[in-house]
Design an enzyme around this catalytic site. Structure first.
Site, PDB file in Angstrom:
ATOM      1  N   LYS A  43       0.804  -1.214   0.000  1.00 17.10           N
ATOM      2  CA  LYS A  43       0.000   0.000   0.000  1.00 17.10           C
ATOM      3  C   LYS A  43       0.842   1.272   0.000  1.00 17.10           C
ATOM      4  CE  LYS A  43      -3.928  -1.859  -0.211  1.00 17.10           C
ATOM      5  NZ  LYS A  43      -4.968  -1.442  -1.167  1.00 17.10           N
TER       6      LYS A  43
HETATM    7  C1  LIG Z   1      -2.605  -7.028   3.683  1.00 15.25           C
HETATM    8  C2  LIG Z   1      -3.311  -6.733   2.407  1.00 15.25           C
HETATM    9  N1  LIG Z   1      -3.424  -7.650   1.486  1.00 15.25           N
HETATM   10  C3  LIG Z   1      -4.058  -7.425   0.309  1.00 15.25           C
HETATM   11  C4  LIG Z   1      -4.663  -6.261   0.036  1.00 15.25           C
HETATM   12  C5  LIG Z   1      -5.447  -6.082  -1.250  1.00 15.25           C
HETATM   13  O1  LIG Z   1      -4.917  -5.175  -2.090  1.00 15.25           O
HETATM   14  P1  LIG Z   1      -5.830  -4.267  -3.033  1.00 15.25           P
HETATM   15  O2  LIG Z   1      -6.415  -3.220  -2.194  1.00 15.25           O
HETATM   16  O3  LIG Z   1      -4.872  -3.753  -4.059  1.00 15.25           O
HETATM   17  O4  LIG Z   1      -6.887  -5.131  -3.620  1.00 15.25           O
HETATM   18  C6  LIG Z   1      -4.606  -5.302   1.011  1.00 15.25           C
HETATM   19  C7  LIG Z   1      -5.324  -4.082   0.770  1.00 15.25           C
HETATM   20  O5  LIG Z   1      -5.553  -3.321   1.666  1.00 15.25           O
HETATM   21  C8  LIG Z   1      -3.892  -5.530   2.207  1.00 15.25           C
HETATM   22  O6  LIG Z   1      -3.789  -4.620   3.167  1.00 15.25           O
END
Ligand SMILES: Cc1ncc(COP(=O)(O)O)c(C=O)c1O
Length: 455
Positions: A43
């Site tokens: 992120k």
């Molecule tokens: C630990 C974690 N894994 C996966 C994701 C998923 O990513 P995306 O928001 O790009 O779908 C997030 C999103 O907040 C996350 O914090």
């Protein structure tokens, strides 16, 4: 070896590791280590991209306020950027998220608003709805809104995707990731479908999320609940393009947590719960292949934030994700067995200060007092308080002077019901096997035992 002038320059360019010690069938499995970003997750990429896009569009400038709804990691990415660029940051988080994340956010200067995890979209306390409202109410505030922000997708289409393509030498048969906002799936998917149409996008989805069932049936089911953090959804975010998904795999919390523990044990990588979900799906996909394939699993964050949860055996036991040996008696309710040296105790001649320190360190509210392996009493927080209130020097006095010597014992083969009169009397049942102290049973231990009986 590059030297950086600012932590934001260290975002992106994350390493790729071959997971050679996991059983991936005929496949070669790689992990894209997004936990190596300075804020500890994927992120960071979108935190920077969304702020810089809003600055380019003249919607924000340093001194302004940013508001975001987050499972934690986007908040951390934004907090990193806000601190470097001079923005105030308010993040709204569901209360199921780990306390490590909250502490990290606050330490980075963010204001954290916790809200309910058990409500869905449209409810005033739902984290995204609450964040949108807070942004409206505040002067000079900008709602970052990762779930509808095109800069989120672009960060992966222009960053994560091309990096995976380079690091795999332009040979990647499948990529697996999850969906929180959908930015990773949509950005990486768009780039790879353009560059290499044969590359498959695999969605790893926590059990209870609506996405995999929606892809499989075309119908939106009712959302359940799940403990994996950051992924899984109860709606399809505006930026999320599910048409890019070639196959969706549903993974239970148990399988995700056990996979994350296995990655640490075999590969030495401390990854987060969503990475456990993603790698579990990757392994299932890989083992089903009949010919060699090259698969990349995106590891979104580090496991450092989950040490108090999936990497804590007692938490896993209490949640029923690890099987405990079954004795068929009160031993099954003792969370920390004295006979197995799992509990925390204090000696009668130790000071109250020691007892206080041990209670704080291990987050327990009472300690058995043990003298030559015999239980001689119990001391709890109220014993401490009564002893030291108005007489702080008592912290230096021995435990024996302030402990409760009359302990309530129950035989190990007594019925569970025998615990209730003791607990109702605000006392702690001490389980004995003959003259041997087995351990104590707290109210939460009995609740966990009763909770495990509910399907
Ligand atoms: C630990 C974690 N894994 C996966 C994701 C998923 O990513 P995306 O928001 O790009 O779908 C997030 C999103 O907040 C996350 O914090």
């Amino acid at each position: 070896m590059r030297t950086y002038d600012n932590v934001l320059e260290m975002i992106g360019g994350t390493p790729m590791l071959r997971l050679a010690r996991m059983d991936a069938g005929p496949c070669t499995l790689f992990a894209k280590l997004e936990m190596q970003n300075p804020g500890g997750s994927i992120k960071d990429r979108i935190g920077l991209a969304m702020v810089e896009a809003a600055e380019r569009e003249g919607r924000i400038s340093p001194g302004g306020t940013l508001v975001e709804a987050t499972a934690g990691n986007t908040g951390l990415g934004l907090a990193l950027v806000a601190a470097q660029k001079g923005y105030r940051l308010i993040v709204v988080m569901p209360d199921k998220m780990s306390r490590e994340k909250v502490a990290h956010l606050r330490a980075l200067g963010a204001e954290v608003v916790m809200t309910r995890s058990d409500v869905g979209k449209g409810h005033p306390e739902y984290y995204q709805d609450l964040a949108a409202r807070l942004a409206k109410e505040k002067a000079n505030a900008f709602f970052v809104n990762q779930f509808a922000n095109p800069a989120n997708v672009r960060a992966h289409e222009e960053g994560t995707g091309p990096e995976i393509w380079e690091q795999t030498g332009h040979r990647v048969d499948a990529v697996v990731c999850g969906v929180g906002s959908g930015g990773t799936l949509t950005g990486v998917g768009r780039f790879l479908k353009r560059q290499s149409p044969g590359t498959k996008m695999i969605l790893a989805d926590p059990e209870g999320s609506v996405l995999a069932p929606l892809i499989a049936t075309g119908h939106m089911p009712n959302a359940g609940s799940w403990l994996v953090e950051g992924m899984g959804e109860d709606f399809v975010p505006p930026i999320c393009d599910l048409s890019l998904v070639d196959q969706a795999i549903t993974v239970s919390d148990r399988e995700s947590f056990l996979a994350a523990r296995e990655i640490l044990a075999r590969e030495g990588l401390l990854v987060g719960s969503s990475a456990g979900c993603i790698v579990a799906a990757a392994l299932r996909w890989c083992r089903a292949q009949t010919a060699p394939q090259r698969m990349v699993a995106i590891v979104p964050d580090s496991g450092a934030k989950y040490l108090s949860k999936m990497f804590n055996d007692y938490w896993m036991l209490d949640q029923g994700f690890l099987d405990r040996p079954h004795h068929g008696n009160l031993r099954d309710l003792v969370a920390r067995s004295h006979t197995a040296h799992e509990d925390y105790v204090v000696g009668p001649s130790e000071t109250l200060m020691n007892a206080y320190g041990r209670m704080k360190l291990y987050d327990v509210s009472q300690l058995p007092v043990i003298d030559q392996d015999r239980i001689v009493g119990i001391i709890d927080e109220s014993d401490l308080l009564i002893a030291v209130f108005g007489h702080e020097q008592a912290f230096k006095e021995p435990v024996a002077k302030h402990m409760t010597a009359r302990v309530e014992t129950v035989a190990v083969d007594a019925p569970v019901a025998a615990l209730m009169p003791i607990l109702r009397a605000e006392r702690v049942p001490i389980v004995m096997d003959g003259a041997t102290f087995v351990g104590l049973i707290t109210r939460i231990d009995l609740l966990n035992y009763l909770r495990r009986k509910v399907a």
